[in-house]
Design a protein around this motif. Sequence first.
Motif, mmCIF file in Angstrom:
data_model
loop_
_atom_site.group_PDB
_atom_site.id
_atom_site.type_symbol
_atom_site.label_atom_id
_atom_site.label_comp_id
_atom_site.label_asym_id
_atom_site.label_seq_id
_atom_site.Cartn_x
_atom_site.Cartn_y
_atom_site.Cartn_z
ATOM 1 N N LYS A 48 4.171 29.724 -31.921
ATOM 2 C CA LYS A 48 5.048 30.669 -32.822
ATOM 3 C C LYS A 48 4.389 31.614 -33.535
ATOM 4 O O LYS A 48 4.628 32.702 -33.938
ATOM 5 C CB LYS A 48 5.372 29.487 -33.900
ATOM 6 C CG LYS A 48 6.382 28.375 -33.274
ATOM 7 C CD LYS A 48 7.099 27.567 -34.694
ATOM 8 C CE LYS A 48 7.794 26.414 -33.796
ATOM 9 N NZ LYS A 48 8.161 25.236 -34.721
ATOM 10 N N GLU A 49 2.862 31.554 -33.921
ATOM 11 C CA GLU A 49 2.047 32.522 -34.648
ATOM 12 C C GLU A 49 1.924 33.596 -33.871
ATOM 13 O O GLU A 49 1.995 34.831 -34.027
ATOM 14 C CB GLU A 49 0.694 31.714 -34.818
ATOM 15 C CG GLU A 49 -0.292 32.780 -35.757
ATOM 16 C CD GLU A 49 -1.495 32.290 -35.946
ATOM 17 O OE1 GLU A 49 -2.357 32.981 -36.459
ATOM 18 O OE2 GLU A 49 -1.818 30.836 -35.827
ATOM 19 N N CYS A 50 1.596 33.619 -32.354
ATOM 20 C CA CYS A 50 1.595 34.579 -31.525
ATOM 21 C C CYS A 50 2.831 35.366 -31.567
ATOM 22 O O CYS A 50 2.992 36.683 -31.410
ATOM 23 C CB CYS A 50 1.041 34.211 -30.278
ATOM 24 S SG CYS A 50 -0.738 33.801 -30.158
ATOM 25 N N LYS A 51 4.051 34.752 -31.429
ATOM 26 C CA LYS A 51 5.207 35.053 -31.249
ATOM 27 C C LYS A 51 5.608 36.194 -32.451
ATOM 28 O O LYS A 51 6.026 37.050 -32.257
ATOM 29 C CB LYS A 51 6.289 34.108 -31.288
ATOM 30 C CG LYS A 51 7.482 34.552 -30.294
ATOM 31 C CD LYS A 51 7.711 34.073 -29.290
ATOM 32 C CE LYS A 51 9.201 34.321 -28.784
ATOM 33 N NZ LYS A 51 9.471 35.165 -27.840
ATOM 34 N N ARG A 52 5.469 35.451 -33.542
ATOM 35 C CA ARG A 52 5.546 36.272 -35.088
ATOM 36 C C ARG A 52 4.681 37.608 -35.022
ATOM 37 O O ARG A 52 5.273 38.475 -35.385
ATOM 38 C CB ARG A 52 5.246 35.348 -36.121
ATOM 39 C CG ARG A 52 5.765 35.566 -37.521
ATOM 40 C CD ARG A 52 5.418 34.719 -38.700
ATOM 41 N NE ARG A 52 4.808 33.542 -38.032
ATOM 42 C CZ ARG A 52 5.093 32.382 -37.820
ATOM 43 N NH1 ARG A 52 6.465 31.957 -37.883
ATOM 44 N NH2 ARG A 52 4.069 31.323 -37.716
ATOM 45 N N GLN A 53 3.868 37.488 -34.662
ATOM 46 C CA GLN A 53 2.686 38.618 -34.886
ATOM 47 C C GLN A 53 3.279 39.735 -33.846
ATOM 48 O O GLN A 53 3.180 40.889 -34.124
ATOM 49 C CB GLN A 53 1.261 38.117 -34.324
ATOM 50 C CG GLN A 53 0.256 39.519 -34.248
ATOM 51 C CD GLN A 53 -1.031 38.929 -33.870
ATOM 52 O OE1 GLN A 53 -1.362 37.779 -33.486
ATOM 53 N NE2 GLN A 53 -2.101 39.725 -33.874
ATOM 54 N N ARG A 54 3.555 39.151 -32.364
ATOM 55 C CA ARG A 54 4.182 40.480 -31.624
ATOM 56 C C ARG A 54 5.513 40.946 -32.102
ATOM 57 O O ARG A 54 5.690 42.217 -31.929
ATOM 58 C CB ARG A 54 4.405 39.520 -30.259
ATOM 59 C CG ARG A 54 5.135 40.556 -29.335
ATOM 60 C CD ARG A 54 4.156 41.836 -28.710
ATOM 61 N NE ARG A 54 4.912 42.324 -27.596
ATOM 62 C CZ ARG A 54 4.802 43.266 -27.257
ATOM 63 N NH1 ARG A 54 3.475 44.337 -27.702
ATOM 64 N NH2 ARG A 54 5.329 44.186 -26.273
ATOM 65 N N TYR A 55 6.181 40.143 -32.540
ATOM 66 C CA TYR A 55 7.474 40.520 -33.100
ATOM 67 C C TYR A 55 7.340 41.753 -34.190
ATOM 68 O O TYR A 55 7.904 42.812 -34.330
ATOM 69 C CB TYR A 55 8.373 39.502 -33.820
ATOM 70 C CG TYR A 55 9.701 40.086 -34.706
ATOM 71 C CD1 TYR A 55 10.750 40.386 -33.948
ATOM 72 C CD2 TYR A 55 9.668 40.011 -35.914
ATOM 73 C CE1 TYR A 55 11.850 40.854 -34.484
ATOM 74 C CE2 TYR A 55 10.683 40.446 -36.744
ATOM 75 C CZ TYR A 55 11.844 40.758 -35.951
ATOM 76 O OH TYR A 55 12.688 41.205 -36.736
ATOM 77 N N GLN A 56 6.436 41.345 -35.272
ATOM 78 C CA GLN A 56 5.977 42.171 -36.075
ATOM 79 C C GLN A 56 5.538 43.429 -35.538
ATOM 80 O O GLN A 56 5.856 44.729 -36.108
ATOM 81 C CB GLN A 56 4.829 41.759 -37.225
ATOM 82 C CG GLN A 56 4.747 42.623 -38.446
ATOM 83 C CD GLN A 56 5.771 42.630 -39.400
ATOM 84 O OE1 GLN A 56 6.784 41.516 -39.441
ATOM 85 N NE2 GLN A 56 6.170 43.730 -39.998
ATOM 86 N N GLU A 57 4.490 43.519 -34.708
ATOM 87 C CA GLU A 57 3.999 44.814 -34.273
ATOM 88 C C GLU A 57 5.145 45.519 -33.613
ATOM 89 O O GLU A 57 5.179 46.795 -33.646
ATOM 90 C CB GLU A 57 3.034 44.353 -33.078
ATOM 91 C CG GLU A 57 1.603 43.652 -33.781
ATOM 92 C CD GLU A 57 0.783 43.273 -32.456
ATOM 93 O OE1 GLU A 57 1.293 43.207 -31.254
ATOM 94 O OE2 GLU A 57 -0.383 42.599 -33.027
ATOM 95 N N THR A 58 6.049 45.024 -32.777
ATOM 96 C CA THR A 58 7.185 45.403 -32.017
ATOM 97 C C THR A 58 7.953 46.206 -33.182
ATOM 98 O O THR A 58 8.581 47.516 -32.888
ATOM 99 C CB THR A 58 7.736 44.630 -31.285
ATOM 100 O OG1 THR A 58 6.852 44.160 -30.249
ATOM 101 C CG2 THR A 58 8.948 45.494 -30.369
#
Length: 90
Positions: free
Chosen positions: A33-43
């Motif tokens: 979930k943490e990596c997914k959240r980080q990727r969403y924010q970057e995108t």
Amino acid sequence: MKTKICTKCKRELPVEAFAKHNSTKDGLQFWCKECKRQRYQETREHTLKHQKEYAEKVKALLEEKGIRVELDARQEKIGYKIREAQLQKV
């Protein structure tokens, strides 16, 4: 306690750190979930940056043609912006 390795950060985490995904064998997503959240924010940041650049380019083109233009680059939902504009007209 069951664990799974995140394919992005390569950490071994408890299964609770992964969101559900019905089409995988284990029923969990590949990234935590943490990596997914980080990727969403970057995108999201990347997309917003490019959208703002494009809007400014269109604004400049319209101004060159003598059309009055006002750019509202706030990060608000479109419905909110429309409602706010309608209230200002009254």
